[in-house]
Design a protein around this motif. Structure first.
Motif, short mmCIF file in Angstrom:
data_model
loop_
_atom_site.label_atom_id
_atom_site.label_comp_id
_atom_site.label_asym_id
_atom_site.label_seq_id
_atom_site.Cartn_x
_atom_site.Cartn_y
_atom_site.Cartn_z
N MET A 11 32.15 125.75 78.48
CA MET A 11 31.92 124.32 78.76
C MET A 11 33.23 123.53 78.86
O MET A 11 33.41 122.72 79.72
CB MET A 11 31.05 123.72 77.65
N GLU A 21 34.73 123.95 82.25
CA GLU A 21 33.89 123.73 83.42
C GLU A 21 34.29 122.42 84.08
O GLU A 21 34.56 121.42 83.41
CB GLU A 21 32.42 123.67 83.02
N GLU A 64 37.44 125.10 69.00
CA GLU A 64 36.03 125.27 68.63
C GLU A 64 35.32 123.92 68.51
O GLU A 64 34.16 123.77 68.91
CB GLU A 64 35.89 126.03 67.31
N GLU A 108 34.79 122.45 72.02
CA GLU A 108 33.68 123.15 72.68
C GLU A 108 32.34 122.71 72.11
O GLU A 108 31.37 122.48 72.85
CB GLU A 108 33.87 124.66 72.51
N ASP A 109 32.26 122.57 70.80
CA ASP A 109 31.00 122.19 70.15
C ASP A 109 30.57 120.77 70.54
O ASP A 109 29.38 120.51 70.77
CB ASP A 109 31.14 122.29 68.64
N LEU A 169 31.03 119.24 73.28
CA LEU A 169 30.48 119.29 74.64
C LEU A 169 29.15 120.03 74.68
O LEU A 169 28.17 119.54 75.27
CB LEU A 169 31.49 119.96 75.58
N ARG A 170 29.08 121.19 74.07
CA ARG A 170 27.86 122.00 74.15
C ARG A 170 26.69 121.36 73.42
O ARG A 170 25.53 121.56 73.80
CB ARG A 170 28.12 123.40 73.60
N SER A 171 26.98 120.56 72.41
CA SER A 171 25.91 119.88 71.67
C SER A 171 25.48 118.58 72.35
O SER A 171 24.59 117.89 71.84
CB SER A 171 26.36 119.59 70.24
N GLY A 172 26.11 118.24 73.46
CA GLY A 172 25.71 117.07 74.23
C GLY A 172 26.14 115.75 73.64
O GLY A 172 25.60 114.70 73.99
N ASP A 220 30.77 114.16 77.23
CA ASP A 220 30.95 114.90 78.48
C ASP A 220 32.40 115.34 78.68
O ASP A 220 32.68 116.25 79.46
CB ASP A 220 30.52 114.03 79.66
N TYR A 226 38.20 131.96 77.93
CA TYR A 226 38.07 131.53 79.32
C TYR A 226 39.25 132.10 80.10
O TYR A 226 40.40 132.04 79.63
CB TYR A 226 38.12 130.00 79.44
#
Length: 339
Positions: free
Chosen positions: A1, A4, A289, A292-293, A295-298, A301, A325
């Motif tokens: 994420m 991306e 970490e 990343e968290d 972003l992945r947890s919404g 953005d 990545y």
């Protein structure tokens, strides 16, 4: 994420890492970008940062925080900024500029600061002059003119600085805005200056390029802005076309703030979930970490790094390896890329 791309209008940012606007206080009294700024920003582009937002760049000379701030109040300042923009883009970075006015927090030597109300920031600062309605309109026009220059310099994104106790934030907070006209009092009236600045910038900024807004979601002082009030403020500008809310906090007055990794993420999360804005979150995000968290947890953005990118301009390259990545390195540095 984290690595991306994200598309905002017609601008594609190659990853979700943003460099926070951080003043360098290195212009030589003329507001002109120089070699320090060039090396500083281009190094972060080489290091893999997806979105670089230039430090607070002032729309008028008396709007500087210090005599050594960058400026964008005259045409002569365009070309040195363009030099930075063009070089950063060579390394795949998207680049924006934060348009700012310091208001009562200006320490410029030969000018009297201005503010919505004649209240100094603290006893060590000059007492500001209260802005007349005509002067308010003049400053709004200076934001418009600065946006024209930002486009000529080639910036991809404009960020309007509405945080950290500077002029727009001073209008927004009831602690610093005691006006009794249409620019003070109710939440709607205190938001009027911000809304008119946004509208002025939009008049001249290309429709295919995004506009960010940085806000302080909490003054951390009773009677000031808290997250409930910030949600009300942002609901009033929801239809003004802001693409991303850059969510910070504090700065209006000296306040005790409990600091911990990701301490401002909760504000970003609420604004995103309740109002539907895309958000960028900042605040002691130093570990891959955690980024990343978030972003992945919404909860956001985009993640914003500040001092961590001062310490380590190559953080994105190292974070990509840490999170497994496989990203492209500058070809000159490929020999250092560890598998």
């Amino acid at each position: 994420m984290l690595f991306e791309p994200i598309k905002l209008r017609n601008i594609i940012i190659k990853n979700r890492i943003m460099m926070s606007p951080m003043c360098q206080y290195s212009a030589q009294g003329d507001g002109m970008a120089n070699d320090w700024h060039f090396v500083h920003y281009v190094t972060r582009a080489v290091g893999g940062t997806g979105l670089i937002i230039l430090e607070a760049t002032d729309v008028e000379a008396r709007g500087r925080i210090t005599d050594y701030d960058l400026g964008i109040w005259k045409d002569e300042q365009i070309q040195p900024l363009k030099r930075i923009v063009d070089e950063c883009k060579k390394y795949g970075a998207t680049i924006g500029i934060q348009l700012s006015h310091a208001g009562r927090k200006s320490e410029v030597t030969d000018d009297t600061p201005v503010a919505p109300t004649s209240m100094e920031w603290n006893k060590d600062y000059k007492t500001p002059k209260e802005l007349s309605k005509k002067e308010i309109k003049d400053i709004i026009n200076k934001f418009r003119e600065a946006a024209v220059r930002a486009e000529k310099a080639g910036f991809d994104i404009i960020e309007i600085h509405g945080a950290h106790g500077y002029l727009i934030h001073e209008f927004l907070s009831p602690l610093s805005n005691k006006r009794t006209d249409e620019y003070g009092g109710t939440t709607e009236n205190r938001t009027r200056f911000l809304r008119e600045v946004i509208q002025a910038v939009k008049e001249v900024w290309p429709k295919d390029k995004p506009i960010f807004l940085r806000v302080s979601a909490d003054d951390y002082i009773e009677g000031g802005i808290n997250i409930d009030e910030m949600v009300r403020i942002l609901s009033l500008i929801k239809d003004e076309g802001i693409d991303v809310i850059d969510v910070s906090s504090g700065g209006l007055l000296n306040a005790k703030i409990e600091l911990y990794p990701g301490y401002q993420v909760k504000y970003s999360e609420r604004i995103k979930k309740e109002l539907g804005f895309k958000t960028a979150s900042v605040g002691l995000i130093t570990q891959p970490e955690l980024a990343e968290d978030v972003l992945r947890s919404g909860r956001a953005d985009i993640v914003i790094l500040g001092r961590e990118l001062l310490r380590n301009p190559y953080w994105p390259l190292q974070a990509a390896r840490h999170l497994r990545y496989d990203i492209q390195w500058p070809k000159q540095y490929e020999r250092a890329k560890l598998k």
